[in-house]
Design a protein around this motif. Structure first.
Motif, PDB file in Angstrom:
ATOM      1  N   SER A  10       0.842  -1.018   0.078  1.00 52.10           N
ATOM      2  CA  SER A  10      -0.029   0.031   0.016  1.00 52.10           C
ATOM      3  C   SER A  10       0.985   1.246   0.073  1.00 52.10           C
ATOM      4  N   PHE A  11       0.493   2.169  -0.780  1.00 54.45           N
ATOM      5  CA  PHE A  11       1.061   3.348  -0.786  1.00 54.45           C
ATOM      6  C   PHE A  11      -0.041   4.303   0.090  1.00 54.45           C
ATOM      7  N   GLY A  12       0.252   4.670   1.400  1.00 55.65           N
ATOM      8  CA  GLY A  12      -0.870   5.584   2.003  1.00 55.65           C
ATOM      9  C   GLY A  12      -2.229   4.580   1.912  1.00 55.65           C
ATOM     10  N   LYS A  13      -3.265   5.253   1.581  1.00 58.77           N
ATOM     11  CA  LYS A  13      -4.198   4.542   1.509  1.00 58.77           C
ATOM     12  C   LYS A  13      -4.541   3.684   0.239  1.00 58.77           C
ATOM     13  N   ASN A  14      -3.721   3.999  -0.760  1.00 63.19           N
ATOM     14  CA  ASN A  14      -3.735   3.271  -2.006  1.00 63.19           C
ATOM     15  C   ASN A  14      -3.345   1.809  -1.835  1.00 63.19           C
ATOM     16  N   ASP A  15      -4.383   0.692  -1.896  1.00 63.52           N
ATOM     17  CA  ASP A  15      -3.809  -0.497  -1.687  1.00 63.52           C
ATOM     18  C   ASP A  15      -3.448  -1.164  -3.266  1.00 63.52           C
ATOM     19  N   VAL A  16      -2.053  -1.132  -3.561  1.00 63.98           N
ATOM     20  CA  VAL A  16      -1.653  -1.421  -5.003  1.00 63.98           C
ATOM     21  C   VAL A  16      -1.640  -2.838  -5.053  1.00 63.98           C
ATOM     22  N   LEU A  17      -1.191  -3.585  -4.314  1.00 69.27           N
ATOM     23  CA  LEU A  17      -0.845  -5.031  -4.268  1.00 69.27           C
ATOM     24  C   LEU A  17      -2.037  -5.803  -3.170  1.00 69.27           C
ATOM     25  N   GLY A  34      -1.594  -6.145 -18.206  1.00 65.59           N
ATOM     26  CA  GLY A  34      -2.790  -5.680 -17.488  1.00 65.59           C
ATOM     27  C   GLY A  34      -2.884  -3.958 -17.743  1.00 65.59           C
ATOM     28  N   PRO A  35      -3.892  -3.582 -17.306  1.00 67.26           N
ATOM     29  CA  PRO A  35      -4.139  -2.092 -17.385  1.00 67.26           C
ATOM     30  C   PRO A  35      -2.981  -1.435 -16.775  1.00 67.26           C
ATOM     31  N   SER A  36      -3.025  -0.025 -17.274  1.00 67.16           N
ATOM     32  CA  SER A  36      -2.066   1.018 -16.543  1.00 67.16           C
ATOM     33  C   SER A  36      -2.503   1.135 -14.807  1.00 67.16           C
ATOM     34  N   GLY A  37      -1.749   0.916 -14.036  1.00 69.98           N
ATOM     35  CA  GLY A  37      -2.150   1.275 -12.831  1.00 69.98           C
ATOM     36  C   GLY A  37      -2.471   0.020 -11.968  1.00 69.98           C
ATOM     37  N   SER A  38      -2.323  -1.006 -12.672  1.00 68.99           N
ATOM     38  CA  SER A  38      -2.742  -2.261 -11.870  1.00 68.99           C
ATOM     39  C   SER A  38      -1.794  -3.041 -10.904  1.00 68.99           C
ATOM     40  N   GLY A  39      -0.611  -2.327 -10.857  1.00 67.93           N
ATOM     41  CA  GLY A  39       0.280  -3.038  -9.914  1.00 67.93           C
ATOM     42  C   GLY A  39       1.444  -3.563 -10.681  1.00 67.93           C
ATOM     43  N   LYS A  40       1.622  -3.613 -11.906  1.00 72.42           N
ATOM     44  CA  LYS A  40       2.448  -4.677 -12.436  1.00 72.42           C
ATOM     45  C   LYS A  40       4.072  -4.428 -12.118  1.00 72.42           C
ATOM     46  N   THR A  41       4.272  -2.911 -12.180  1.00 68.95           N
ATOM     47  CA  THR A  41       5.667  -2.478 -11.764  1.00 68.95           C
ATOM     48  C   THR A  41       5.912  -2.417 -10.427  1.00 68.95           C
ATOM     49  N   THR A  42       5.046  -2.265  -9.598  1.00 69.14           N
ATOM     50  CA  THR A  42       5.074  -2.220  -8.211  1.00 69.14           C
ATOM     51  C   THR A  42       5.485  -3.856  -7.758  1.00 69.14           C
ATOM     52  N   LEU A  43       4.916  -4.705  -8.331  1.00 68.22           N
ATOM     53  CA  LEU A  43       5.098  -5.996  -7.824  1.00 68.22           C
ATOM     54  C   LEU A  43       6.757  -6.566  -8.575  1.00 68.22           C
ATOM     55  N   LEU A  50      13.103  -3.335  -4.316  1.00 73.34           N
ATOM     56  CA  LEU A  50      13.214  -1.856  -4.508  1.00 73.34           C
ATOM     57  C   LEU A  50      12.162  -1.051  -3.971  1.00 73.34           C
ATOM     58  N   GLU A  51      10.985  -1.671  -3.688  1.00 74.07           N
ATOM     59  CA  GLU A  51       9.893  -1.309  -2.976  1.00 74.07           C
ATOM     60  C   GLU A  51       9.813  -2.417  -1.900  1.00 74.07           C
ATOM     61  N   LYS A  52       9.386  -2.113  -0.740  1.00 78.61           N
ATOM     62  CA  LYS A  52       9.494  -2.894   0.296  1.00 78.61           C
ATOM     63  C   LYS A  52       8.076  -3.485   0.489  1.00 78.61           C
ATOM     64  N   ASP A 164      11.124  -4.274 -16.813  1.00 76.03           N
ATOM     65  CA  ASP A 164       9.826  -3.370 -16.591  1.00 76.03           C
ATOM     66  C   ASP A 164       9.500  -2.520 -17.846  1.00 76.03           C
ATOM     67  N   GLU A 165       8.624  -2.898 -18.571  1.00 73.50           N
ATOM     68  CA  GLU A 165       8.158  -2.135 -19.735  1.00 73.50           C
ATOM     69  C   GLU A 165       9.519  -1.778 -20.606  1.00 73.50           C
ATOM     70  N   PRO A 166      10.232  -2.968 -21.103  1.00 75.46           N
ATOM     71  CA  PRO A 166      11.462  -2.376 -21.579  1.00 75.46           C
ATOM     72  C   PRO A 166      11.328  -1.721 -22.992  1.00 75.46           C
TER      73      PRO A 166
HETATM   74  P1  ADP Z   1       1.319  -0.500 -13.632  1.00 73.80           P
HETATM   75  O1  ADP Z   1       2.898  -0.914 -13.603  1.00 73.80           O
HETATM   76  O2  ADP Z   1       0.451  -1.580 -13.685  1.00 73.80           O
HETATM   77  O3  ADP Z   1       1.080   0.665 -14.405  1.00 73.80           O
HETATM   78  P2  ADP Z   1       2.413   0.775 -11.067  1.00 73.80           P
HETATM   79  O4  ADP Z   1       2.668  -0.623 -10.114  1.00 73.80           O
HETATM   80  O5  ADP Z   1       3.117   1.408 -11.609  1.00 73.80           O
HETATM   81  O6  ADP Z   1       1.108  -0.048 -12.154  1.00 73.80           O
HETATM   82  O7  ADP Z   1       1.192   1.475 -10.176  1.00 73.80           O
HETATM   83  C1  ADP Z   1       0.119   0.958  -9.560  1.00 73.80           C
HETATM   84  C2  ADP Z   1      -0.441   2.127  -8.292  1.00 73.80           C
HETATM   85  O8  ADP Z   1       0.579   2.525  -7.447  1.00 73.80           O
HETATM   86  C3  ADP Z   1      -0.722   3.218  -9.140  1.00 73.80           C
HETATM   87  O9  ADP Z   1      -1.929   3.874  -8.807  1.00 73.80           O
HETATM   88  C4  ADP Z   1       0.479   4.186  -8.861  1.00 73.80           C
HETATM   89  O10 ADP Z   1       0.107   5.665  -8.699  1.00 73.80           O
HETATM   90  C5  ADP Z   1       0.674   3.839  -7.271  1.00 73.80           C
HETATM   91  N1  ADP Z   1       2.332   3.954  -6.946  1.00 73.80           N
HETATM   92  C6  ADP Z   1       3.336   3.399  -7.720  1.00 73.80           C
HETATM   93  N2  ADP Z   1       4.635   3.669  -7.079  1.00 73.80           N
HETATM   94  C7  ADP Z   1       4.050   4.534  -5.985  1.00 73.80           C
HETATM   95  C8  ADP Z   1       4.803   5.350  -5.265  1.00 73.80           C
HETATM   96  N3  ADP Z   1       6.230   5.182  -5.180  1.00 73.80           N
HETATM   97  N4  ADP Z   1       4.118   6.120  -4.406  1.00 73.80           N
HETATM   98  C9  ADP Z   1       2.989   6.227  -4.497  1.00 73.80           C
HETATM   99  N5  ADP Z   1       2.212   5.544  -5.253  1.00 73.80           N
HETATM  100  C10 ADP Z   1       2.632   4.581  -6.233  1.00 73.80           C
END
Ligand code: ADP
Length: 243
Positions: A10-17, A34-43, A50-52, A164-166
Motif C-alpha cells: 500500500s502507498f498510504g491509503k492506496n492498496d496497490v497489491l 494488465g491495464p496501466s495502474g494495476s500494480g505490475k511495476t510495483t510487483l 526496490l519497494e518493500k 519493466d516495460e523495456p
Molecule cells: P502498472 O505498472 O500496472 O502501471 P504501477 O505498479 O506502476 O502500475 O502503479 C500502481 C499504483 O501504485 C498506481 O496507482 C500508482 O500511482 C501507485 N504507485 C506506484 N508507485 C508509487 C509510489 N512510489 N508512491 C505512491 N504511489 C505509487
C-alpha cells in the motif's frame, strides 16, 4: 524457483497489491500484462525490494525474505540474485557502453577488471553492440541503449532478469530490435519476468502469462490459455481493447 507469497503493498491509503501469490519455475519466461495502474511495476519492484512489500514473502531458490524484518544483508543477497532492465535504461551517461556493463561486476560482484571486461564484451557482442564498446549512451539510439541495459543485466548472471516495460520508451521502429534480443536470450533458458504491453511478443515468447488488474492476479496460464481461451471477463475485455 521463485515464489511470491501474499505480497501486499500500500502507498498510504492506496492498496496497490492485494495479496499476490505467484510461482515461477526455473527457465520460465513470464509476461505480466494488465491495464496501466494495476500494480505490475510495483510487483516487479517488490520482488527485489526496490519497494518493500507491506506484507508477504519473496523466495528465490532456497533464500526467503519476509518483509517483517529483513536485514540489509538479506536484501542485498536477494538483489544479487536479480537484475532489472528499466523502462528508461538507467545508464550512466558519463561512462562508456563497456564501463556501464562492467560497473556492477567490479563494484558489486568484486570481479577483477580483466574478468569483468571479458564478460562484458561477450554479452555486448550477444546483444549486437560489439562495435560500440567505447561509445557513450548519448551517441546511441534508444534501442541500442536498451540493449546495453539488457547486456548489463545479463553480465551479472542473475537467477532472474526483471524487465519493466523495456520497450515502452522507444520509438515504434526501435521496438523490434529490443524484442528480438529478449527473445534470443529467452531461448537460452534464463528465467525472466517481463512487464509488457507488447501482446504479440508475449504470445510468442512467454511460457506463462499473468494478467493483473487492480492489484490482483485475475488469471494466469499458458499464452494460449490467456490469449485464445481467457475465462475471466476482465481479461477478455482487456485483450479486446488492446489487440
Ligand atoms: P502498472 O505498472 O500496472 O502501471 P504501477 O505498479 O506502476 O502500475 O502503479 C500502481 C499504483 O501504485 C498506481 O496507482 C500508482 O500511482 C501507485 N504507485 C506506484 N508507485 C508509487 C509510489 N512510489 N508512491 C505512491 N504511489 C505509487
Amino acid at each position: 524457483m521463485i515464489q511470491l507469497t501474499n505480497i501486499t503493498k500500500s502507498f498510504g491509503k492506496n492498496d496497490v497489491l492485494k495479496g499476490i501469490n505467484l510461482t515461477v519455475q526455473k527457465g520460465e519466461v513470464v509476461c505480466i500484462l494488465g491495464p496501466s495502474g494495476s500494480g505490475k511495476t510495483t510487483l516487479l519492484r517488490c520482488l527485489n525490494y526496490l519497494e518493500k512489500p507491506s506484507l508477504g514473502e519473496v523466495t528465490i531458490g532456497d533464500f526467503t525474505v519476509n518483509c517483517k524484518r529483513p536485514s540489509k544483508g538479506e536484501i542485498h543477497a536477494l538483489r544479487q540474485k536479480t537484475a532489472m532492465v528499466f523502462q528508461h535504461y538507467n545508464l550512466f551517461k558519463h561512462k562508456t557502453v563497456l564501463e556501464n556493463v562492467m560497473e556492477g561486476l567490479v563494484i558489486v560482484q568484486k570481479q577483477s577488471k580483466v574478468t569483468a571486461r571479458e564478460t562484458s564484451v561477450k554479452v555486448l557482442e550477444k546483444v549486437g553492440l560489439g562495435s560500440k564498446l567505447d561509445a557513450y549512451p548519448s551517441q546511441l539510439s534508444g534501442g541500442q541503449q536498451q540493449r546495453v541495459g539488457i547486456a548489463r543485466a545479463l553480465a551479472l548472471n542473475p537467477e532472474v532478469i526483471l524487465f519493466d516495460e523495456p520497450t515502452s520508451a522507444l520509438d515504434p521502429e526501435l521496438v523490434g530490435e529490443v524484442l528480438d534480443v529478449i527473445q534470443k536470450i529467452a531461448k537460452e533458458g534464463i528465467t525472466m519476468i517481463i512487464v509488457t504491453h507488447e501482446m504479440g511478443f508475449a504470445r510468442e515468447v512467454a511460457n506463462h502469462v499473468v494478467f493483473m488488474d487492480e492489484g490482483v492476479i485475475v488469471e494466469e496460464g499458458k499464452p494460449r490459455d490467456i490469449f485464445s481461451n481467457a475465462k475471466e471477463e476482465r481479461t477478455k475485455q482487456f485483450l479486446k481493447r488492446i489487440t
